[in-house]
Design an enzyme around this catalytic site. Sequence first.
Site, PDB file in Angstrom:
ATOM      1  N   SER A 146      62.951  27.597  21.169  1.00 14.44           N
ATOM      2  CA  SER A 146      61.579  27.369  20.284  1.00 14.44           C
ATOM      3  C   SER A 146      61.242  26.084  20.184  1.00 14.44           C
ATOM      4  O   SER A 146      62.265  25.025  20.345  1.00 14.44           O
ATOM      5  CB  SER A 146      62.089  27.749  18.747  1.00 14.44           C
ATOM      6  OG  SER A 146      60.894  27.717  17.983  1.00 14.44           O
TER       7      SER A 146
ATOM      8  N   TYR B 207      66.561  27.667  10.565  1.00 10.99           N
ATOM      9  CA  TYR B 207      66.021  28.099  11.918  1.00 10.99           C
ATOM     10  C   TYR B 207      66.087  26.828  12.565  1.00 10.99           C
ATOM     11  O   TYR B 207      66.633  27.074  14.051  1.00 10.99           O
ATOM     12  CB  TYR B 207      64.534  28.887  11.746  1.00 10.99           C
ATOM     13  CG  TYR B 207      64.097  29.366  13.238  1.00 10.99           C
ATOM     14  CD1 TYR B 207      64.775  30.134  14.019  1.00 10.99           C
ATOM     15  CD2 TYR B 207      62.893  28.979  13.718  1.00 10.99           C
ATOM     16  CE1 TYR B 207      64.398  30.986  14.905  1.00 10.99           C
ATOM     17  CE2 TYR B 207      62.450  29.521  14.660  1.00 10.99           C
ATOM     18  CZ  TYR B 207      62.759  30.146  15.344  1.00 10.99           C
ATOM     19  OH  TYR B 207      62.584  31.120  16.485  1.00 10.99           O
TER      20      TYR B 207
HETATM   21  P1  NDP Z   1      60.451  39.833  17.641  1.00 13.57           P
HETATM   22  O1  NDP Z   1      60.753  39.780  16.151  1.00 13.57           O
HETATM   23  O2  NDP Z   1      59.011  40.591  17.721  1.00 13.57           O
HETATM   24  O3  NDP Z   1      61.491  40.311  18.614  1.00 13.57           O
HETATM   25  C1  NDP Z   1      62.837  39.737  18.308  1.00 13.57           C
HETATM   26  C2  NDP Z   1      63.855  40.921  19.433  1.00 13.57           C
HETATM   27  O4  NDP Z   1      65.097  40.565  19.088  1.00 13.57           O
HETATM   28  C3  NDP Z   1      63.595  42.221  18.936  1.00 13.57           C
HETATM   29  O5  NDP Z   1      63.342  43.082  20.023  1.00 13.57           O
HETATM   30  C4  NDP Z   1      65.016  42.745  18.156  1.00 13.57           C
HETATM   31  O6  NDP Z   1      65.105  44.194  18.432  1.00 13.57           O
HETATM   32  C5  NDP Z   1      65.749  41.742  18.775  1.00 13.57           C
HETATM   33  N1  NDP Z   1      66.936  41.263  18.166  1.00 13.57           N
HETATM   34  C6  NDP Z   1      67.181  40.717  16.844  1.00 13.57           C
HETATM   35  N2  NDP Z   1      68.372  40.773  16.286  1.00 13.57           N
HETATM   36  C7  NDP Z   1      68.971  41.336  17.468  1.00 13.57           C
HETATM   37  C8  NDP Z   1      70.521  41.603  17.554  1.00 13.57           C
HETATM   38  N3  NDP Z   1      71.388  41.178  16.825  1.00 13.57           N
HETATM   39  N4  NDP Z   1      71.062  42.095  18.562  1.00 13.57           N
HETATM   40  C9  NDP Z   1      70.049  42.532  19.786  1.00 13.57           C
HETATM   41  N5  NDP Z   1      68.909  42.230  19.699  1.00 13.57           N
HETATM   42  C10 NDP Z   1      68.205  41.684  18.386  1.00 13.57           C
HETATM   43  O7  NDP Z   1      60.125  38.183  17.956  1.00 13.57           O
HETATM   44  P2  NDP Z   1      59.618  37.659  18.965  1.00 13.57           P
HETATM   45  O8  NDP Z   1      59.358  38.354  20.331  1.00 13.57           O
HETATM   46  O9  NDP Z   1      58.412  36.734  18.613  1.00 13.57           O
HETATM   47  O10 NDP Z   1      60.735  36.465  19.570  1.00 13.57           O
HETATM   48  C11 NDP Z   1      61.645  36.412  20.618  1.00 13.57           C
HETATM   49  C12 NDP Z   1      62.407  35.153  20.657  1.00 13.57           C
HETATM   50  O11 NDP Z   1      61.522  34.123  20.722  1.00 13.57           O
HETATM   51  C13 NDP Z   1      63.114  34.970  19.535  1.00 13.57           C
HETATM   52  O12 NDP Z   1      64.544  34.225  20.062  1.00 13.57           O
HETATM   53  C14 NDP Z   1      62.607  33.844  18.780  1.00 13.57           C
HETATM   54  O13 NDP Z   1      63.251  33.054  17.856  1.00 13.57           O
HETATM   55  C15 NDP Z   1      61.777  33.156  19.642  1.00 13.57           C
HETATM   56  N6  NDP Z   1      60.767  32.339  19.303  1.00 13.57           N
HETATM   57  C16 NDP Z   1      59.560  33.215  18.681  1.00 13.57           C
HETATM   58  C17 NDP Z   1      58.511  32.495  18.280  1.00 13.57           C
HETATM   59  C18 NDP Z   1      57.456  33.185  17.742  1.00 13.57           C
HETATM   60  O14 NDP Z   1      56.384  32.384  17.042  1.00 13.57           O
HETATM   61  N7  NDP Z   1      57.007  34.610  17.528  1.00 13.57           N
HETATM   62  C19 NDP Z   1      58.379  31.109  18.564  1.00 13.57           C
HETATM   63  C20 NDP Z   1      59.375  30.407  19.053  1.00 13.57           C
HETATM   64  C21 NDP Z   1      60.457  30.960  19.566  1.00 13.57           C
HETATM   65  P3  NDP Z   1      65.925  45.130  17.481  1.00 13.57           P
HETATM   66  O15 NDP Z   1      65.528  44.728  15.993  1.00 13.57           O
HETATM   67  O16 NDP Z   1      65.507  46.325  17.732  1.00 13.57           O
HETATM   68  O17 NDP Z   1      67.617  44.642  17.672  1.00 13.57           O
END
Ligand code: NDP
Length: 258
Positions: free
Chosen positions: A138, A151
């Site tokens: 990020s 974070y």
């Molecule tokens: P979402 O919340 O839409 O997706 C997060 C994903 O991670 C989900 O599929 C969730 O699935 C999975 N997840 C969370 N915890 C676990 C776990 N313990 N084990 C396995 N899977 C897990 O977020 P984004 O798509 O927006 O973000 C994806 C990545 O990008 C993250 O690392 C985030 O920090 C990063 N990011 C996002 C930004 C934004 O503005 N959106 C900006 C910068 C970085 P489930 O709950 O089914 O396990």
Amino acid sequence: MVGRRAVVTGASSGIGAATVRLLRKNGWDVVGVARREDRLIALAEETGTEIFVADVTKQSDVDALRDFLSGLGPIHALVNNAGGAYGLASVEESDAEDWVRMYDVNVVGTKRVTSALLPLLRAGIEPGSTASIVMITSIAGHVLYEGGGGYNAAKFAEHALTGVLRLELAGEPIRVIEIAPGMVKTEEFSLVRFGGDQAKADAVYDNVPDPLYADDIAEAIVHAMELPPFVDLDLVTIKPVAQAAPHKVMRGTLQPKS
Ligand code: NDP
């Protein structure tokens, strides 16, 4: 060469799901990983991806993922995308448990999956090919902001892990790619951050002209994975034009100065 096997964590929503869709469109075999089986099943029906239910913070789940993948054969790319933010409170006021959870999923989870799958990535390397490990960090891993404490700390640590891994893998045909997105309007990221408060989540993107969407980040991820094998897109920072820094987001219409 495309049409090989990639593993994408955090595939049940947002950036991970968009990455699975694009990889499938481009002919890759894909294994999508997350905790919520119903969402993975829907993604499998839509895209033909393989799926595996796992919590990346649990070593037993990650071991089971490795065993499942071993049965499929070698892998050629790993996208460590599972992660997220919990809370936006100050260092003083925030809940220490949220910090632990953020470190666990963004940093230790990424380490667990990477350690478990590296032997399978090595097994997939043929003469002239390069395995890809993509880390979704990020801009919070590079620039501080008030309320970002836990974070920021986790994503700075994930950035550090990524740099150390690249040093340690030097000499092997494995490229370590860091994609550092800014504001991406995904369905769940802010909703998760604010514990399900939809109004607070919506306010993050309110009146922001053209925030990024998951597909924009997926394009960058897949582009990096499909570059010629000697090219490492080492660090890619992607922000909407309306965002100059995590804490400097412009709202309203962007206009040239008159
Ligand atoms: P979402 O919340 O839409 O997706 C997060 C994903 O991670 C989900 O599929 C969730 O699935 C999975 N997840 C969370 N915890 C676990 C776990 N313990 N084990 C396995 N899977 C897990 O977020 P984004 O798509 O927006 O973000 C994806 C990545 O990008 C993250 O690392 C985030 O920090 C990063 N990011 C996002 C930004 C934004 O503005 N959106 C900006 C910068 C970085 P489930 O709950 O089914 O396990």
